[in-house]
Write a protein that holds these residues in place. Structure first.
Motif, PDB file in Angstrom:
ATOM      1  N   VAL A  52      39.457  43.160  37.039  1.00 61.05           N
ATOM      2  CA  VAL A  52      40.583  43.946  37.521  1.00 61.05           C
ATOM      3  C   VAL A  52      41.078  43.477  38.887  1.00 61.05           C
ATOM      4  CG1 VAL A  52      39.290  45.771  38.734  1.00 61.05           C
ATOM      5  CG2 VAL A  52      41.440  46.326  37.563  1.00 61.05           C
ATOM      6  N   GLY A  53      40.212  42.814  39.644  1.00 65.40           N
ATOM      7  CA  GLY A  53      40.637  42.303  40.950  1.00 65.40           C
ATOM      8  C   GLY A  53      40.754  40.794  40.980  1.00 65.40           C
ATOM      9  N   SER A  54      40.797  40.176  39.806  1.00 61.32           N
ATOM     10  CA  SER A  54      40.768  38.710  39.729  1.00 61.32           C
ATOM     11  C   SER A  54      41.918  38.053  40.477  1.00 61.32           C
ATOM     12  CB  SER A  54      40.779  38.261  38.261  1.00 61.32           C
ATOM     13  OG  SER A  54      41.887  38.819  37.580  1.00 61.32           O
ATOM     14  N   ILE A  55      43.109  38.632  40.410  1.00 62.57           N
ATOM     15  CA  ILE A  55      44.266  38.094  41.125  1.00 62.57           C
ATOM     16  C   ILE A  55      44.527  38.894  42.398  1.00 62.57           C
ATOM     17  CG2 ILE A  55      46.723  37.545  40.983  1.00 62.57           C
ATOM     18  CD1 ILE A  55      45.023  35.860  39.138  1.00 62.57           C
ATOM     19  N   ILE A 108      40.369  42.133  29.460  1.00 56.57           N
ATOM     20  CA  ILE A 108      40.599  41.123  30.494  1.00 56.57           C
ATOM     21  C   ILE A 108      42.080  40.787  30.613  1.00 56.57           C
ATOM     22  CG2 ILE A 108      40.188  38.699  31.094  1.00 56.57           C
ATOM     23  CD1 ILE A 108      37.368  39.056  29.838  1.00 56.57           C
ATOM     24  N   SER A 109      42.759  40.683  29.484  1.00 50.89           N
ATOM     25  CA  SER A 109      44.185  40.338  29.494  1.00 50.89           C
ATOM     26  C   SER A 109      45.002  41.404  30.214  1.00 50.89           C
ATOM     27  CB  SER A 109      44.686  40.165  28.054  1.00 50.89           C
ATOM     28  OG  SER A 109      43.954  39.165  27.375  1.00 50.89           O
ATOM     29  N   ILE A 110      44.730  42.670  29.910  1.00 50.25           N
ATOM     30  CA  ILE A 110      45.459  43.753  30.573  1.00 50.25           C
ATOM     31  C   ILE A 110      45.046  43.856  32.037  1.00 50.25           C
ATOM     32  CG2 ILE A 110      45.892  46.245  30.587  1.00 50.25           C
ATOM     33  CD1 ILE A 110      47.214  44.748  28.302  1.00 50.25           C
ATOM     34  N   ALA A 111      43.771  43.610  32.330  1.00 47.29           N
ATOM     35  CA  ALA A 111      43.294  43.657  33.723  1.00 47.29           C
ATOM     36  C   ALA A 111      44.005  42.609  34.568  1.00 47.29           C
ATOM     37  CB  ALA A 111      41.783  43.445  33.764  1.00 47.29           C
ATOM     38  N   ILE A 112      44.147  41.412  34.037  1.00 46.04           N
ATOM     39  CA  ILE A 112      44.834  40.356  34.786  1.00 46.04           C
ATOM     40  C   ILE A 112      46.308  40.688  34.955  1.00 46.04           C
ATOM     41  CG2 ILE A 112      45.628  37.958  34.603  1.00 46.04           C
ATOM     42  CD1 ILE A 112      42.876  37.187  33.686  1.00 46.04           C
ATOM     43  N   THR A 149      43.834  46.186  43.699  1.00 44.56           N
ATOM     44  CA  THR A 149      42.646  46.247  42.845  1.00 44.56           C
ATOM     45  C   THR A 149      42.298  47.672  42.433  1.00 44.56           C
ATOM     46  OG1 THR A 149      41.758  44.271  43.922  1.00 44.56           O
ATOM     47  CG2 THR A 149      40.208  45.637  42.709  1.00 44.56           C
ATOM     48  N   LEU A 150      42.278  48.582  43.384  1.00 40.88           N
ATOM     49  CA  LEU A 150      41.917  49.974  43.096  1.00 40.88           C
ATOM     50  C   LEU A 150      42.893  50.604  42.120  1.00 40.88           C
ATOM     51  CD1 LEU A 150      40.094  52.392  43.607  1.00 40.88           C
ATOM     52  CD2 LEU A 150      41.519  52.965  45.587  1.00 40.88           C
ATOM     53  N   ASN A 151      44.184  50.421  42.360  1.00 41.35           N
ATOM     54  CA  ASN A 151      45.195  50.997  41.472  1.00 41.35           C
ATOM     55  C   ASN A 151      45.093  50.427  40.060  1.00 41.35           C
ATOM     56  OD1 ASN A 151      46.151  52.382  43.687  1.00 41.35           O
ATOM     57  ND2 ASN A 151      47.769  50.916  44.140  1.00 41.35           N
ATOM     58  N   ALA A 152      44.909  49.111  39.986  1.00 41.22           N
ATOM     59  CA  ALA A 152      44.788  48.475  38.669  1.00 41.22           C
ATOM     60  C   ALA A 152      43.557  48.986  37.930  1.00 41.22           C
ATOM     61  CB  ALA A 152      44.716  46.956  38.833  1.00 41.22           C
ATOM     62  N   GLY A 153      42.458  49.174  38.665  1.00 36.27           N
ATOM     63  CA  GLY A 153      41.241  49.686  38.047  1.00 36.27           C
ATOM     64  C   GLY A 153      41.413  51.086  37.495  1.00 36.27           C
ATOM     65  N   ILE A 154      42.076  51.941  38.244  1.00 36.98           N
ATOM     66  CA  ILE A 154      42.308  53.317  37.797  1.00 36.98           C
ATOM     67  C   ILE A 154      43.172  53.338  36.535  1.00 36.98           C
ATOM     68  CG2 ILE A 154      43.459  55.490  38.387  1.00 36.98           C
ATOM     69  CD1 ILE A 154      42.584  54.971  41.297  1.00 36.98           C
ATOM     70  N   VAL A 155      44.242  52.553  36.560  1.00 37.51           N
ATOM     71  CA  VAL A 155      45.147  52.507  35.400  1.00 37.51           C
ATOM     72  C   VAL A 155      44.412  51.999  34.164  1.00 37.51           C
ATOM     73  CG1 VAL A 155      47.201  51.387  34.437  1.00 37.51           C
ATOM     74  CG2 VAL A 155      47.239  52.245  36.786  1.00 37.51           C
ATOM     75  N   LEU A 156      43.617  50.938  34.318  1.00 38.53           N
ATOM     76  CA  LEU A 156      42.925  50.356  33.170  1.00 38.53           C
ATOM     77  C   LEU A 156      41.871  51.296  32.612  1.00 38.53           C
ATOM     78  CD1 LEU A 156      42.696  47.964  31.323  1.00 38.53           C
ATOM     79  CD2 LEU A 156      41.155  46.874  32.960  1.00 38.53           C
ATOM     80  N   ILE A 157      41.147  51.972  33.468  1.00 32.74           N
ATOM     81  CA  ILE A 157      40.141  52.939  33.001  1.00 32.74           C
ATOM     82  C   ILE A 157      40.802  54.082  32.241  1.00 32.74           C
ATOM     83  CG2 ILE A 157      38.475  54.680  33.768  1.00 32.74           C
ATOM     84  CD1 ILE A 157      37.651  52.715  35.978  1.00 32.74           C
ATOM     85  N   ILE A 158      41.955  54.551  32.731  1.00 33.77           N
ATOM     86  CA  ILE A 158      42.683  55.616  32.030  1.00 33.77           C
ATOM     87  C   ILE A 158      43.173  55.126  30.665  1.00 33.77           C
ATOM     88  CG2 ILE A 158      44.786  57.022  32.080  1.00 33.77           C
ATOM     89  CD1 ILE A 158      44.402  57.269  35.104  1.00 33.77           C
TER      90      ILE A 158
END
Length: 290
Positions: free
Chosen positions: A88-91, A172-176, A184-193
């Protein structure tokens, strides 16, 4: 591209989160093996408690498939968490720390940088998911004894494994993609939801099928279209347990099985879902002002 892929692979491999996950994975496998051992010890082959031979066979088959389903379900959950935390924080992390400036001053295109990250992460997570899937099946088959032993063909195992491996690729595709657009934090929250929505939608669809409620089934279908992670798990159980003349097709139904049968079209949809996510991620990353 391949240099970035190798570095991404090694980076995640050396991170503490991967080491902790690997240790907890072995603990989970040991616990699962012990659980199978004690479950088998409670079932004496041939003792049917008043049930007919056919009923006794179906009862044991149901418990056996449910135990295997539990193992694969939580294996899918563990793999998903590792995929989310590692990608989720790769980029976003590279952008926030300005380390990406060093990379992009070299003769490396943004396309190669992003695809290298994706390939490296996918290779690692696919290897981990394959190890976990094979370990769960082997523990179940070897420690389950004659009471819990299930007859699988090579085709069933291969098809089920392929769909199990597709799950971390989707994540992984959606995380990237999210990592190219958000912190990173925002992307992680969205992906977990999104991940939670997909699995809750899957359970809602199963309940809707059982109680014959079209509205619940439709809600589950919408959730699977939004994030097809649970559909791949349900389709995996169908491939693993169901064949045309296999009585396990009935035994596999349950909380960790699949009452409804996902269409084969959903597999094509999931692959296209990954391709579209990567395409959008590349376009977003190329146009982003760093």
């Amino acid at each position: 591209m391949w240099t970035i892929a190798k570095l991404s692979f090694k980076e995640i491999l050396l991170k503490r989160i991967f080491t902790i996950t690997l240790c907890m994975t072995f603990a989970f496998l040991i616990f699962y093996g012990v659980a199978i051992h004690y479950a088998v010890s409670e079932i004496i082959p041939g003792e049917s408690s008043g049930l007919s031979t056919a009923q006794d066979f179906m009862s044991k088959s149901f418990f056996s498939t449910q135990l295997l389903g539990i193992g694969l379900y939580f294996s899918s959950f563990i793999t998903a968490l590792l995929a989310i935390l590692s990608s989720v924080g790769s980029i976003a992390n590279e952008i926030e720390s300005h380390q990406i400036d060093t990379w992009l001053t070299r003769p490396i295109s943004r396309f190669s940088f992003l695809m290298g990250k994706w390939i490296g992460l996918c290779c690692l997570l696919i290897a981990y998911a394959a190890f976990l899937f094979i370990s769960i099946v082997l523990i179940h088959q070897t420690m389950g004894g004659t009471a819990f032993h299930l007859d699988f063909t090579a085709a069933q195992i291969i098809k089920a494994l392929a769909l199990f491996l597709l799950q971390p690729v989707i994540l992984i595709s959606i995380a990237i993609l999210l990592s190219t657009r958000m912190a990173t934090l925002n992307a992680g929250i969205v992906l977990i939801i999104l991940y939670g929505t997909g699995f809750i939608g899957g359970f809602v669809e199963q309940i809707g099928t059982l109680v014959h409620k079209t509205a619940l089934v439709n809600m589950g279908i919408i959730a699977s279209l939004l994030f097809p992670i649970d559909t791949m798990y349900r389709k995996m159980t169908i491939y693993l347990f169901d064949t045309g003349d296999n009585p396990l097709s009935i035994a596999s139904q349950g909380l960790f099985g699949s009452v409804s049968t996902p269409s084969n079209t959903m597999i094509v949809y999931a692959v296209l879902y990954v391709l579209v996510a990567i395409f959008i991620a590349i376009r977003t990353f190329k146009s982003r002002d760093l």
